[in-house]
Every structure is written in C-alpha cells, then in structure tokens.
Design a protein around this motif. Structure first.
Motif, mmCIF file in Angstrom:
data_model
loop_
_atom_site.group_PDB
_atom_site.id
_atom_site.type_symbol
_atom_site.label_atom_id
_atom_site.label_comp_id
_atom_site.label_asym_id
_atom_site.label_seq_id
_atom_site.Cartn_x
_atom_site.Cartn_y
_atom_site.Cartn_z
ATOM 1 N N UNK A 253 36.022 -17.809 -60.286
ATOM 2 C CA UNK A 253 35.823 -19.258 -60.276
ATOM 3 C C UNK A 253 34.719 -19.622 -61.273
ATOM 4 N N UNK A 254 34.994 -20.591 -62.135
ATOM 5 C CA UNK A 254 34.074 -20.934 -63.214
ATOM 6 C C UNK A 254 34.010 -22.456 -63.368
ATOM 7 N N UNK A 255 32.804 -23.005 -63.406
ATOM 8 C CA UNK A 255 32.656 -24.452 -63.524
ATOM 9 C C UNK A 255 31.548 -24.783 -64.519
ATOM 10 N N UNK A 256 31.664 -25.960 -65.122
ATOM 11 C CA UNK A 256 30.698 -26.399 -66.122
ATOM 12 C C UNK A 256 30.120 -27.748 -65.719
ATOM 13 N N UNK A 257 28.819 -27.899 -65.865
ATOM 14 C CA UNK A 257 28.148 -29.151 -65.503
ATOM 15 C C UNK A 257 27.194 -29.568 -66.618
ATOM 16 N N UNK B 58 36.772 -28.885 -71.527
ATOM 17 C CA UNK B 58 37.323 -28.506 -72.824
ATOM 18 C C UNK B 58 36.447 -27.485 -73.551
ATOM 19 N N UNK B 59 35.136 -27.583 -73.373
ATOM 20 C CA UNK B 59 34.234 -26.682 -74.089
ATOM 21 C C UNK B 59 34.096 -25.334 -73.386
ATOM 22 N N UNK B 60 34.515 -25.262 -72.119
ATOM 23 C CA UNK B 60 34.316 -24.058 -71.322
ATOM 24 C C UNK B 60 34.943 -22.801 -71.949
ATOM 25 N N UNK B 61 36.243 -22.812 -72.313
ATOM 26 C CA UNK B 61 36.812 -21.592 -72.892
ATOM 27 C C UNK B 61 36.246 -21.258 -74.268
#
Length: 326
Positions: free
Chosen positions: A256-260, A153-156
């Motif tokens: 491709x984009x990912x959040x950890x 949810x915080x990624x964009x």
C-alpha cells in the motif's frame, strides 16, 4: 423543365454525413482542449507562485461553483463516509479542497513535463523506504496498491527514479486524442509504462513476469464481474479483485502506497507494510480477506487526511446508487 424528384436519402449517406460531422466536432474540441491546456501551461510555467497560486485557487473555486453534479456526488460520499460525525461546514471545505487539489495536480503535471531526475526528487521525500528495498531484495514481483489520493500522477515517476525500478501503471485513455498524447508522454517518463485499462490483465501479468513493478488505483466502483463487496467506511462498496488475483497467481508482494502534500510544492510518499494473500484451501476467503485489507488501508489514508482523496467519483454506486440521483 420536367420536375426531377430527389433521390431518397440513403441510410449510408446519413451515416457518412454524421461521421464527417462527428470528426469535425472532434477536431474542434481537440483544438479547444489544446488551446486551454496551452494557456494553463503558460500560467503555470511563466508566473511566480505569488501570482500562480491565487489563480489556481480561483479556478478551483470557479469549478466548484459551476460543477453542481460532481459537487453533489462528493457531498453524498462524505455523508456516507462520515454521517453526522462531521459537520456540514467541514464537508463543504473538503469538497472545495478536492477541486483545489485537482487544479494543483494539473499544474504539477505541467511542470513535470521533461523534468530532470534531480528536479523531480528534490520535491519528493519517502517514508518507510526500507519496505520497498526489502521487497526488491526478495526477488518477488511487486504491486503498488494506491488510490486517487494526493498527487497520484507523480507517485510512479518519483518511485521509479528513486529506487531504480521500472513500473507499469494502468490508466484509461482520455477521450481527446491530442490531450491523451500529452498525458501518455508525461506518464511514461523514467521507464514508467502506461497500460490501457481495457484488457489490462494480460499486460500486467507480462510486466510482472519481466521484473517490472506495477501500480494500480483500486478505490473506484467496479462491475459485479470484476469486484466483490467489502466494508468501506462502514458501508458496502464494490472493490476490484485485480490486485489480489495478480498477487495470488504470481506470489507478488502488495505494498500500500500513498502520497500527501501540505503545500502543493513538496510531497511525501509513504510505503506501508505489505498485504500478503494467504493460500489456504479456501481461495475465495483468502481473496476476500486481502481485498478487505486493501479497502481498510485506503480508508485509513483517507481518514488521516480526507481532503486529499478524490471525492467526485460515485464510490458507493453499487449499493447506494439511488442516493446519487436524488
């Protein structure tokens, strides 16, 4: 007094009565959802981490034990993905972590309501930002391909602020109108636009043509009309064609984009090398290769940190649906 026969109940009367009853039920449920959300919001905003974190972990543990249906779905998914290469104990740990991530993501969602740009960026770091900067300079449309992974949810929001980039994302409205209003208000900060999932293709094309980036979650099962079969953890799964279709039609760059996160307090957003859609005479094969590359990128992210993925969805329903029903 003469007997007066009751008028037979008209079908429209019953329908109207049911409609009023349904509306009352919706109002009651909305009120309950809002009350629960306000209580949760109070806990998140008013208690220190030393109190809040154990409470959130306790709620996650409770949800894990009460939600037998989705706990079962998660175990089926883990068995399909890892088989005997992962112990039962590790699989159970990952399922528990999945519930924990949901609670902490919801807590962060609450904290992000009305957050300033400075406060938002203070808890997010970016890796490989040059990939996005180069894509912006190219002038081509940009598509962020991601998954229900980490704090998606915080990624964009963070990406829009950091790179001064208007972003349109796709999401399904919640059944509760009250809660959906809260969700939309949070998602649509900092020039982030929310596009309803139903009939999203035309608005997505419009957004890309207007210079907005778009973000799509592409890790869930889809219908046979909307997706093709690809390999995912060595098993066939149906994957949406939306990203590849948009990229091919508009010459867009797929990133491709990912959040950890390691502590549910700070987050790392990583951009990976773009996935280009080839344009040969064999359009179907070009599409298949790109969609398989999307699936591979998601699998790599999950293998790197499996506890951050949302395991509660029936990802392999199209080909292994019977396993979820046993």
């Amino acid at each position: 007094m003469p007997f007066r026969q009751k008028r037979p109940l008209d079908r429209n009367d019953s329908t109207e009565e049911d409609r009023r009853g349904g509306a009352r039920g919706t109002v009651v449920m909305d009120a309950l959802y809002l009350a629960a959300f306000n209580l949760f919001q109070w806990i998140v905003r008013r208690t220190p981490d030393a109190v809040k974190f154990p409470v959130l972990k306790g709620l996650a543990k409770l949800a894990y034990w009460l939600d037998a249906k989705h706990r079962r779905i998660a175990r089926v998914n883990l068995d399909l993905a890892f088989g005997e290469t992962m112990s039962d104990e590790e699989k159970e740990r990952i399922v528990e972590k999945c519930y924990e991530n949901m609670l902490f993501n919801l807590a962060d969602f609450v904290q992000n309501q009305g957050i300033s740009k400075e406060a938002l960026l203070s808890k997010v770091r970016f890796e490989n930002g040059k990939i996005l900067e180069k894509a912006k300079k190219s002038g081509r449309p940009i598509i962020f391909m991601t998954a229900h992974y980490g704090n998606w949810e915080i990624l964009p929001l963070a990406t829009a602020v950091k790179f001064d980039l208007p972003i349109s994302v796709v999401g399904r409205p919640l059944d509760s109108k009250t809660m959906n209003t809260i969700l939309e208000r949070n998602r649509q900060q900092f020039d982030v636009e929310l596009i309803p999932k139903q009939g999203a293709m035309k608005p997505l094309i419009k957004a890309l043509k207007e210079g907005r980036a778009v973000g799509l979650l592409v890790d869930q099962n889809t219908t046979r009309n909307e997706g093709i079969l690809v390999d995912f953890f060595g098993k066939k799964a149906r994957h949406t064609m939306a990203v590849a279709l948009l990229a091919r039609r508009l010459d867009a760059i797929i990133i491709p984009t990912f959040i950890t996160s390691e502590d549910h307090k700070t987050f790392t957003i990583t951009f990976y090398p773009p996935l280009e859609v080839e344009k040969t005479e064999d359009k179907d094969e070009d599409m298949r290769r790109n969609i398989q590359a999307q699936s591979d990128a998601i699998e790599r992210a999950i293998r790197n940190k499996p506890e951050e993925w949302f395991w509660l969805h029936r990802r392999w329903k199209d080909q292994y649906g019977e396993l979820y029903n046993t």
